[in-house]
Enzyme design. Structure first.
Site, PDB file in Angstrom:
ATOM      1  N   CYS A 118       0.817  -1.221   0.000  1.00 44.69           N
ATOM      2  CA  CYS A 118       0.000   0.000   0.000  1.00 44.69           C
ATOM      3  C   CYS A 118       0.853   1.274   0.000  1.00 44.69           C
ATOM      4  O   CYS A 118       0.313   2.378  -0.087  1.00 44.69           O
ATOM      5  CB  CYS A 118      -0.948   0.004   1.196  1.00 44.69           C
ATOM      6  SG  CYS A 118      -2.203  -1.258   1.064  1.00 44.69           S
ATOM      7  N   HIS A 258      -2.684   7.419   3.166  1.00 46.02           N
ATOM      8  CA  HIS A 258      -3.235   6.160   2.652  1.00 46.02           C
ATOM      9  C   HIS A 258      -4.533   5.864   3.406  1.00 46.02           C
ATOM     10  O   HIS A 258      -4.636   6.116   4.605  1.00 46.02           O
ATOM     11  CB  HIS A 258      -2.203   5.048   2.864  1.00 46.02           C
ATOM     12  CG  HIS A 258      -2.740   3.682   2.595  1.00 46.02           C
ATOM     13  ND1 HIS A 258      -3.399   3.367   1.433  1.00 46.02           N
ATOM     14  CD2 HIS A 258      -2.724   2.535   3.338  1.00 46.02           C
ATOM     15  CE1 HIS A 258      -3.761   2.096   1.466  1.00 46.02           C
ATOM     16  NE2 HIS A 258      -3.372   1.577   2.610  1.00 46.02           N
ATOM     17  N   ASN A 288     -10.209   0.678   0.983  1.00 45.30           N
ATOM     18  CA  ASN A 288      -8.751   0.636   0.790  1.00 45.30           C
ATOM     19  C   ASN A 288      -8.461   0.115  -0.619  1.00 45.30           C
ATOM     20  O   ASN A 288      -8.640  -1.074  -0.893  1.00 45.30           O
ATOM     21  CB  ASN A 288      -8.135  -0.277   1.860  1.00 45.30           C
ATOM     22  CG  ASN A 288      -6.621  -0.377   1.757  1.00 45.30           C
ATOM     23  OD1 ASN A 288      -6.018   0.091   0.790  1.00 45.30           O
ATOM     24  ND2 ASN A 288      -5.999  -0.984   2.755  1.00 45.30           N
TER      25      ASN A 288
HETATM   26  O1  UT7 Z   1      -3.445  -1.012   3.805  1.00 43.59           O
HETATM   27  C1  UT7 Z   1      -2.507  -1.942   4.271  1.00 43.59           C
HETATM   28  C2  UT7 Z   1      -2.330  -1.858   5.730  1.00 43.59           C
HETATM   29  N1  UT7 Z   1      -3.502  -2.341   6.426  1.00 43.59           N
HETATM   30  C3  UT7 Z   1      -3.938  -1.707   7.509  1.00 43.59           C
HETATM   31  O2  UT7 Z   1      -3.407  -0.680   7.852  1.00 43.59           O
HETATM   32  C4  UT7 Z   1      -5.051  -2.360   8.321  1.00 43.59           C
HETATM   33  C5  UT7 Z   1      -4.731  -2.248   9.797  1.00 43.59           C
HETATM   34  N2  UT7 Z   1      -5.688  -2.933  10.652  1.00 43.59           N
HETATM   35  C6  UT7 Z   1      -6.948  -2.492  10.853  1.00 43.59           C
HETATM   36  O3  UT7 Z   1      -7.350  -1.517  10.237  1.00 43.59           O
HETATM   37  C7  UT7 Z   1      -7.806  -3.161  11.880  1.00 43.59           C
HETATM   38  O4  UT7 Z   1      -7.009  -4.008  12.682  1.00 43.59           O
HETATM   39  C8  UT7 Z   1      -8.994  -3.995  11.281  1.00 43.59           C
HETATM   40  C9  UT7 Z   1      -9.999  -3.057  10.667  1.00 43.59           C
HETATM   41  C10 UT7 Z   1      -8.454  -4.956  10.234  1.00 43.59           C
HETATM   42  C11 UT7 Z   1      -9.692  -4.784  12.382  1.00 43.59           C
HETATM   43  O5  UT7 Z   1     -10.137  -3.915  13.417  1.00 43.59           O
HETATM   44  P1  UT7 Z   1      -9.796  -4.216  14.947  1.00 43.59           P
HETATM   45  O6  UT7 Z   1     -10.423  -3.163  15.732  1.00 43.59           O
HETATM   46  O7  UT7 Z   1      -8.317  -4.406  15.055  1.00 43.59           O
HETATM   47  O8  UT7 Z   1     -10.582  -5.557  15.186  1.00 43.59           O
HETATM   48  P2  UT7 Z   1     -10.040  -6.964  15.701  1.00 43.59           P
HETATM   49  O9  UT7 Z   1      -9.422  -7.711  14.593  1.00 43.59           O
HETATM   50  O10 UT7 Z   1      -9.253  -6.776  16.969  1.00 43.59           O
HETATM   51  O11 UT7 Z   1     -11.395  -7.654  16.113  1.00 43.59           O
HETATM   52  C12 UT7 Z   1     -12.213  -7.150  17.206  1.00 43.59           C
HETATM   53  C13 UT7 Z   1     -13.504  -7.940  17.260  1.00 43.59           C
HETATM   54  C14 UT7 Z   1     -13.296  -9.457  17.242  1.00 43.59           C
HETATM   55  O12 UT7 Z   1     -14.299 -10.033  18.052  1.00 43.59           O
HETATM   56  P3  UT7 Z   1     -13.982 -10.508  19.552  1.00 43.59           P
HETATM   57  O13 UT7 Z   1     -12.861 -11.481  19.428  1.00 43.59           O
HETATM   58  O14 UT7 Z   1     -13.570  -9.253  20.282  1.00 43.59           O
HETATM   59  O15 UT7 Z   1     -15.281 -11.082  20.016  1.00 43.59           O
HETATM   60  C15 UT7 Z   1     -13.553  -9.840  15.819  1.00 43.59           C
HETATM   61  O16 UT7 Z   1     -13.990 -11.172  15.692  1.00 43.59           O
HETATM   62  O17 UT7 Z   1     -14.285  -7.644  16.092  1.00 43.59           O
HETATM   63  C16 UT7 Z   1     -14.647  -8.872  15.452  1.00 43.59           C
HETATM   64  N3  UT7 Z   1     -14.726  -8.612  14.011  1.00 43.59           N
HETATM   65  C17 UT7 Z   1     -15.847  -8.240  13.394  1.00 43.59           C
HETATM   66  N4  UT7 Z   1     -17.108  -8.025  13.846  1.00 43.59           N
HETATM   67  C18 UT7 Z   1     -18.022  -7.638  12.937  1.00 43.59           C
HETATM   68  C19 UT7 Z   1     -13.718  -8.678  13.100  1.00 43.59           C
HETATM   69  N5  UT7 Z   1     -14.186  -8.344  11.877  1.00 43.59           N
HETATM   70  C20 UT7 Z   1     -15.503  -8.065  12.034  1.00 43.59           C
HETATM   71  C21 UT7 Z   1     -16.520  -7.674  11.145  1.00 43.59           C
HETATM   72  N6  UT7 Z   1     -17.766  -7.462  11.641  1.00 43.59           N
HETATM   73  N7  UT7 Z   1     -16.301  -7.469   9.823  1.00 43.59           N
END
Ligand code: UT7
Length: 345
Positions: A118, A258, A288
């Site tokens: 990215c 980005h 993205n």
């Molecule tokens: O462009 C290249 C570089 N990429 C990036 O910069 C991306 C960087 N990362 C992020 O933007 C974030 O980490 C994400 C958007 C990918 C994820 O957000 P997060 O706040 O880090 O969520 P998480 O992975 O820690 O998940 C939190 C909770 C989990 O549930 P529990 O375990 O707390 O019960 C996930 O299962 O959210 C749940 N979850 C969802 N719930 C509803 C994960 N994806 C979803 C979803 N809908 N789509």
């Protein structure tokens, strides 16, 4: 002392987005997710997707570059370098840039690809600036274009809301004015590979029936690890760039970040001390689009930009790769010669 170097300036910008729009509402019928989670955790409402059979990344790039040619009154034969940057190439080889050049009738140029996840557009813009500053090239087309959704596993709710398709192209030329590319910081750390990669299809794990059945041709991301690294690296690099160029938050007209997550964008803007009015955001509409996010932002905000505006561009991506660029924008508002708008150039 006045800086008399030849500088590289962006003299035109154009974008293209495919027609189909995938909304959070439609996504929530495909996987266990909802608009509230996606908006609050990422900030995406909808994203464009290239759905037509047989259409590739190069087709979107071609639409963006055609529009760039019209806006800037450029003829294909005048271009001396065309570069495509991104991760979703048409084929493993030849370079997607070669295919784009052929489709556009760009015949007097050399063309190649740059892949830095990215951060591709930042890496490519830094490279293009060198070609201009050394006098090697005078008219460069740089296009960031991605059919990223071909890598998206629509059964994986942790990644499928994030990505979209799109393209945007910039024309880069020399100037002796105090405008254009000023400074940059670019870095990489391959230890980040494990946190964000696409496992199969390369020499390490060639495509086979097994890799397909194991769903190894899709993006694998440890979201939290990437999030933490992105927040710190984007903020640290932009701060270092501002400090060494004596830029205060008042001096910066725009942050061009980005678009991976609204929370990462806001964290970078806050560290720089910028009000949100100075931060370009369109992740809500486009998601993205990897290498296309930064030129799509410039295209989207073109009407608001003024000659001499200090822009800080910042990105983080797979690799890990990251970086920031300081440039002075070259013209006022929309530059579209086909509509008689010169932008003061
Ligand atoms: O462009 C290249 C570089 N990429 C990036 O910069 C991306 C960087 N990362 C992020 O933007 C974030 O980490 C994400 C958007 C990918 C994820 O957000 P997060 O706040 O880090 O969520 P998480 O992975 O820690 O998940 C939190 C909770 C989990 O549930 P529990 O375990 O707390 O019960 C996930 O299962 O959210 C749940 N979850 C969802 N719930 C509803 C994960 N994806 C979803 C979803 N809908 N789509």
């Amino acid at each position: 002392m006045k800086d008399t170097r030849t500088r590289a300036v962006i003299t035109g910008i154009a974008g293209y987005l495919p027609d189909y729009i995938l909304t959070n509402e439609e996504l929530s019928r495909m996987v266990d997710t909802n608009d509230e989670w996606i908006m609050s955790r990422v900030g995406i409402r909808e994203r464009h997707i290239l759905k037509e059979e047989g259409k590739a990344t190069s087709d979107m790039a071609v639409e963006a570059v055609k529009s760039l040619f019209e806006k800037t009154g450029t003829k294909p034969e005048e271009v001396d370098l065309l570069v495509w940057c991104g991760v979703s190439h048409d084929m493993v080889f030849p370079a997607t840039a070669n295919i784009i050049s052929d489709k556009l009738g760009v015949k007097n140029a050399f063309s190649f690809d740059i892949n830095a996840g990215c951060s591709s557009f930042i890496y490519a813009l830094v490279t293009m600036a060198s070609f201009i500053e050394t006098g090697r090239c005078r008219k460069i087309v740089l296009v960031g274009a991605e059919k990223l959704t071909m890598y998206v596993d629509y059964t994986d709710r942790s990644t499928c809301p994030l990505f979209g398709d799109g393209a945007a192209a910039a024309l880069i030329e020399p100037t002796s004015e105090d405008l254009g590319f000023v400074d940059s910081i670019t870095r990489s750390d391959g230890a980040g590979c494990k946190h964000l990669h696409l496992p199969a299809g390369g020499s390490q794990l060639p495509a086979s029936m097994e890799t397909i059945l194991r769903r190894q041709h899709y993006i694998v991301q440890d979201g939290q690890a990437v999030f933490k690294a992105a927040v710190s690296k984007m903020a640290d690099t932009t701060m270092e760039l501002m400090q060494r160029n004596n830029l205060s938050s008042d001096d910066v007209a725009w942050l061009v970040p980005h678009q991976a997550n609204l929370r990462i964008i806001c964290a970078t803007g806050n560290r720089m001390g910028l009000p949100k009015e100075k931060v370009m955001v369109n992740i809500d509409r486009f998601g993205n689009t990897s290498s296309a996010t930064i030129p799509l932002c410039l295209w989207d905000y073109e009407s608001k930009l003024k000659k001499g505006d200090n822009l800080v561009i910042s990105a983080f991506g797979a690799g890990f790769t990251w970086g920031a660029i300081y440039l002075k924008w070259a013209y006022n508002g929309v530059r579209d010669l086909s509509k008689g708008l010169t932008g003061g150039l």
